[in-house]
Design a protein around this motif. Sequence first.
Motif, PDB file in Angstrom:
ATOM      1  N   GLU A 143      50.871  97.384  48.560  1.00 18.90           N
ATOM      2  CA  GLU A 143      51.998  96.891  47.771  1.00 18.90           C
ATOM      3  C   GLU A 143      53.110  96.435  48.719  1.00 18.90           C
ATOM      4  O   GLU A 143      53.370  97.047  49.760  1.00 18.90           O
ATOM      5  N   SER A 180      53.208  94.674  53.629  1.00 19.96           N
ATOM      6  CA  SER A 180      52.493  95.661  52.826  1.00 19.96           C
ATOM      7  C   SER A 180      52.830  97.073  53.296  1.00 19.96           C
ATOM      8  O   SER A 180      53.177  97.296  54.452  1.00 19.96           O
ATOM      9  N   LEU A 258      50.763  90.335  55.724  1.00 20.16           N
ATOM     10  CA  LEU A 258      51.652  89.518  54.907  1.00 20.16           C
ATOM     11  C   LEU A 258      52.866  89.050  55.702  1.00 20.16           C
ATOM     12  O   LEU A 258      53.524  88.085  55.325  1.00 20.16           O
ATOM     13  N   TYR A 291      47.457  89.886  48.028  1.00 21.91           N
ATOM     14  CA  TYR A 291      48.149  90.542  46.923  1.00 21.91           C
ATOM     15  C   TYR A 291      47.211  91.165  45.893  1.00 21.91           C
ATOM     16  O   TYR A 291      47.650  91.899  45.022  1.00 21.91           O
ATOM     17  N   GLN A 388      52.073  84.350  44.482  1.00 23.84           N
ATOM     18  CA  GLN A 388      51.597  85.659  44.956  1.00 23.84           C
ATOM     19  C   GLN A 388      50.725  86.324  43.889  1.00 23.84           C
ATOM     20  O   GLN A 388      50.898  87.492  43.539  1.00 23.84           O
ATOM     21  N   SER A 390      48.048  88.227  41.884  1.00 22.36           N
ATOM     22  CA  SER A 390      47.411  89.489  42.261  1.00 22.36           C
ATOM     23  C   SER A 390      46.260  89.897  41.352  1.00 22.36           C
ATOM     24  O   SER A 390      45.615  90.916  41.595  1.00 22.36           O
TER      25      SER A 390
END
Length: 417
Positions: A143, A180, A258, A291, A388, A390
């Motif tokens: 995350e 992340s 990321l 993501y 992004q 996910s």
Amino acid sequence: MKFFLLLLFLGFFSNAWALQPEPVVQLQVRVLPETHAFTCRYTLTVPADDTATTLALHLDRRFRIERVQAPRARQQRVARVYYPFFADTVQCVQVRYAARSHHARRITLTYSGVLTEKFFTEQVMELSGHTGWLPFRPRREYEPVRYALDVRTPPGYQVLSTTAPHQHGPGRWTFRGRTSAIEITALVGPHFAQAQARARPLVGVAKAGPALARADSVLLRQAAGIIGFYNRTIGRQDSIKGFTVFLPGTNRDAFGLLANATVITYSEFNTADRGDLLILAHEISHKWWGYGSVHDENDWLNEAFATYSSLLYLQARGDTAGYRAELAKRAATIAGTPPLLGFDRTKYDYPMYRRVIYNKGTMILAALHARLGTTRFVEVLAATAARQVSTTTAFLDVVAQTAGPDARAWLLAELQR
């Protein structure tokens, strides 16, 4: 060092910070390179919109937890639990609150440990996404978080991270950024050889040790070319302005972050070889493809997308034969595989996971590319990257919005096949 100072303003204050509230992490780390040991004071602040009454953090069982602090918590405990994703036990720090809170909550862990041989050499201590040195919330390893990192070292050591130092002086280096949860990075060593590509975007390499080799210079040129291609295609709505390739020399694996960086640990890595070139292109693309959850089917949004992006680069640089050969290799592995949609990795061995998430996902993207044509397909990828995305459901929505409902229906059928 000038290269890293330039990176301070590139990507750190990105528009991603303006999205929904994200967890904030503060780290105070003291490293002892001679013994490969470290101590860490890790503070996680969870935003107020996360109203769960129980919060948990998992930490590698090799490390010693010395203190847990959780203001306003009703109960806290540390226990060993089995974590299927690692197929191993971890330490679980669990904190309970009396009721749902409408305020941000803070948990602080103080712990210490020693790195295993996979993560250090005489030239470097590698604290990275694959070191396992950071706590994380269960099933939320990747995350996005905002962070502040403070690293203390003995005299004579340097620290590199994925942003330029916010401040540094003798024995102390501070960094800020967004990445992340487990990918906050600190490389500690007596010396790093650095080089920067001459043209924009600002691409650099940083290698643990006194000097770059010829293969490292080739890698730098290739990385600049790959990023230039991605900026014109998948990243056209969210382009890279600065990027770093870290070469710690710990000779283990490669992974993208990321945070506009990738870590290539292999001590022998030559991008004149197609296989190594594809690894580099794959890992760089994880700047956009990182993501999706790694625990379910949505991992194809990370790995298949990164794989096919690397093949697109191969095709764009004129290696059409290589592009076709790489697709053919993957096509030969997917017969008899279960549908990608709803794929449960816990029910299969690792080779099947690779066949479905990497290879089958790649072939579905290649088929979507053939159906839409390059112009429309790249529009789909660029929109997916910029948002992004996910989940597979959200990707299907992007396809519908960009290429129409018929394309969405076709893709859904392929994912269910």
